[in-house]
Write an enzyme that holds these catalytic residues in place. Sequence first.
Site, PDB file in Angstrom:
ATOM      1  N   LYS A 564       0.869  -1.177   0.000  1.00 17.85           N
ATOM      2  CA  LYS A 564       0.000   0.000   0.000  1.00 17.85           C
ATOM      3  C   LYS A 564       0.907   1.229   0.000  1.00 17.85           C
ATOM      4  CE  LYS A 564      -1.904  -1.597   3.871  1.00 17.85           C
ATOM      5  NZ  LYS A 564      -3.317  -1.576   3.558  1.00 17.85           N
ATOM      6  N   THR A 672      -9.140  -1.025   0.772  1.00 12.93           N
ATOM      7  CA  THR A 672      -9.767  -1.976  -0.160  1.00 12.93           C
ATOM      8  C   THR A 672      -8.786  -3.100  -0.483  1.00 12.93           C
ATOM      9  OG1 THR A 672      -9.162  -0.492  -1.963  1.00 12.93           O
ATOM     10  CG2 THR A 672     -11.469  -0.450  -1.243  1.00 12.93           C
ATOM     11  N   LYS A 676      -9.259  -7.275  -1.234  1.00 19.65           N
ATOM     12  CA  LYS A 676      -8.661  -8.029  -2.357  1.00 19.65           C
ATOM     13  C   LYS A 676      -7.923  -9.251  -1.828  1.00 19.65           C
ATOM     14  CE  LYS A 676      -8.275  -3.671  -4.692  1.00 19.65           C
ATOM     15  NZ  LYS A 676      -7.491  -2.440  -4.758  1.00 19.65           N
TER      16      LYS A 676
END
Length: 838
Positions: A564, A672, A676
């Site tokens: 991220k 999010t 996943k």
Amino acid sequence: MEKKEVLKKLSPSTNEFQGIDIESIQKSFVNHLEYSLAKDEYSATELDCYKALALTVRDRLIERWIETQQAYYKHNAKRIYYLSMEYLIGRTLGNSLINLDLYNVVNTAIAELGYDLKELRELECDAGLGNGGLGRLAACFMDSMATLEFPAYGYGIMYEYGIFAQQIIDGYQIEKPDNWLRYGNVWKISRPEYLYPVNFYGKVKQYYDSDNHLKTEWVETRQVMAMANDIPIPGYKNNTVNNMRLWSAKSTRDFQFEYFNDGDYEKAVKEKAQSETISKVLYPNDNVHLGKELRLKQEYFFVSATLQDIIRRYKKTVKNGFADFPDKVAIQLNDTHPALAIAELMRILVDIEDISWEKAWEITVNTCAYTNHTILSEALEKWPVYLLEHLLPRHLQIIYEINYRFLQRISKKYSNDIDKIRRMSIIEEGKDKKVRMAHLAIIGSHSVNGVAELHTEILKTRIFQDFYEEWPDKFNNKTNGITQRRWLKLSNPGLSDLISSKIGNGWVTDLYVLKQIIPFTGNPDFQESWQKIKLENKKRLAEYIKINNKIEVNCNSLFDIHIKRIHEYKRQILNALHVITLYNFIKENPRADIVPRTIIFAGKAAPGYYMAKLIIKLINSIADVVNNDPDIGDKLKVVFLENYSVSLAQIIIPAADLSEQISTAGHEASGTGNMKFALNGALTIGTLDGANIEILEEVGKENIFIFGMNASEVDELRHHGYNPWDFYHKNPQLKKVIDMINNGYFSKTRVFLFKPVIESLLDLGDTYMLLADYKSYIDCQQEVSKTYKNKKKWVKMSILNVAHTGKFSTDRTISEYAKDIWNAKPVHITIPEKSDEK
Ligand code: IMP
């Protein structure tokens, strides 16, 4: 014969461009290679072949695209307009093939011609027109809106340079420009006929007209033109192809001829270049507001062009004024970045369309809706009044008027509460007055939503509490999601096929169907196939790591993944502290039976974010020590993969065993990535933050690893005075880890290199409370390792995670937006049969 009829008569029969049999596809491919790209078997490069294939696929989208756009007119449908400064799309070819249900046939057709579809797909550049979650969410929304057959349009900016390419050199992040359009882009269709003027600067002129009405005009402005570029967005196995329209900036005339004629070529070219800088680059910051003038220009540029386009389309279908506007138009603001749409719509309605303020306001509020994406104070947009005054003087006046009317109302209600009035004002008073864009967005919208349950609660009870008390019904939650078409079907074909072999394909359009795999959880054959697929995916990632990082990783180790944006609140440092803890344990206990781990990081740091860049260097420095220590062997490997992108995520996520979602509770709006990973069978180690909480609710506490303080405990500890030193002194294991970093164990040639990291943790108060959560995190990681040893248990947990991800499809999210906020209905698209007779 009328021109229209001639066009219809000459339009090719379906089979010429639409054939979906192997032969038609091969013919199309060869045709494009020769006639669109002017190449033959001697000159065609691999990239030409990718392009010819992409054009072949695009042909098969075009008819549906046109049919879809016409159908929206025929049905006079209410349109949904999604306004976003970012779309992190990634590649389009694979996704289009999946949605058109052409993957297998194209694979065969291309293989027969001697090409490999996977290899050709790799040649497509990622469209990296976004930073992180917010941009990727917009891309997933586009997919779901088309799949659910909603009349939707995505509007944004066609940045010439997307998010920078990250290189890691000597452990440091180096940024390289992402010139993604260098070789052209097959999916982008430029529409120079949709060209709108956008005004900046100038002044406001007021006068009374012959009826004694006060009129306002914005005059003596400087203009830039916005040109449309369209990208088709196909739904999954339906005929819907929606439009994404991204604006590029063009100077008003090709050159300023006065300068040109006077021989001042330099000035002529400079002026042209200057106006075109507006759409040149995406600002590479995630969750932070820098306040640069060019960014404000970008925001207005895109809002102005978009509203002109929306109104043009509205006027084509509704002839009797703007009263029906909110019944025909829904505008969703993806964060406050497009919040100027509220002031711009008011300007158009009042100044140009001559509608009364009151009526215009009702139309605006009923049309606009605002999604908040963050509560981080540094990310909340506040523009200095002087900047708006200079760049958009009429908009500033309108904002003042909106504020004046709003504060009048509030003052009447809470006459003595000056503090409340000050808190709620759109204008932040002080030495430099500022416009609070979130307040403008809340006041000017009929809906305000957060993106996960906890986040929405925080909006209601903390940062927007006054507004929630005022308008409780405006506030609602729409938990984010992801599209399973890209994040399972396309990126993890092995797992997709296994699931479909047991329960069919229904999950592709209804993710709740995944529950049907629950009965197979204990089935040994199913478990074995499940594990085999994970291992295959890990081998694919290991190969990638070997090629890119020159590190051999053990595919039987636990793949522990933290990918991220790099940000202090996302706590990559906490993970690094765990890495060092593990390293120390292995050194001290060489014979201990430990679960080997491969700990993988990836993510970009904003180029101006010093600490985030130092974190990347720290991870790479730790990796150097750990990976080269013969005592460690393959018990522990640390990998930082450079240039994290959508396409790289598609390789990493299917290979994950463990998903790191470890932000300080109360800081990550939703996340999010967490969804996943769960969808691909990774187990989550996470805090009670954002959508992790909802993942916990769905999968059950026995199938997730939760640690650390919750959001209220974080608040409480902060409130009572948090002292990181207490945790440092109390825990010798932690103390040792911190001291090693501080004393240069990982930076032998520059002992003080990581001092700022340690200072932030000890001397500067440890804003994100890593030390407070350290013990709980380490204990939880031990629980992870213990569980991983029990392969049967792990695989069951993995299957149950996937089975319970139904809620996290953007299909669910979009259905909720459509019902609760947009009041929009789907339009089913049928493609008329074409006869061969002309
Ligand atoms: P826009 O919605 O005006 O941007 O146009 C997009 C597409 O919709 C056009 O390229 C046409 O294919 C179709 N279209 C535009 N105007 C009409 C109309 O009046 N009736 C039916 N289809 C239209």
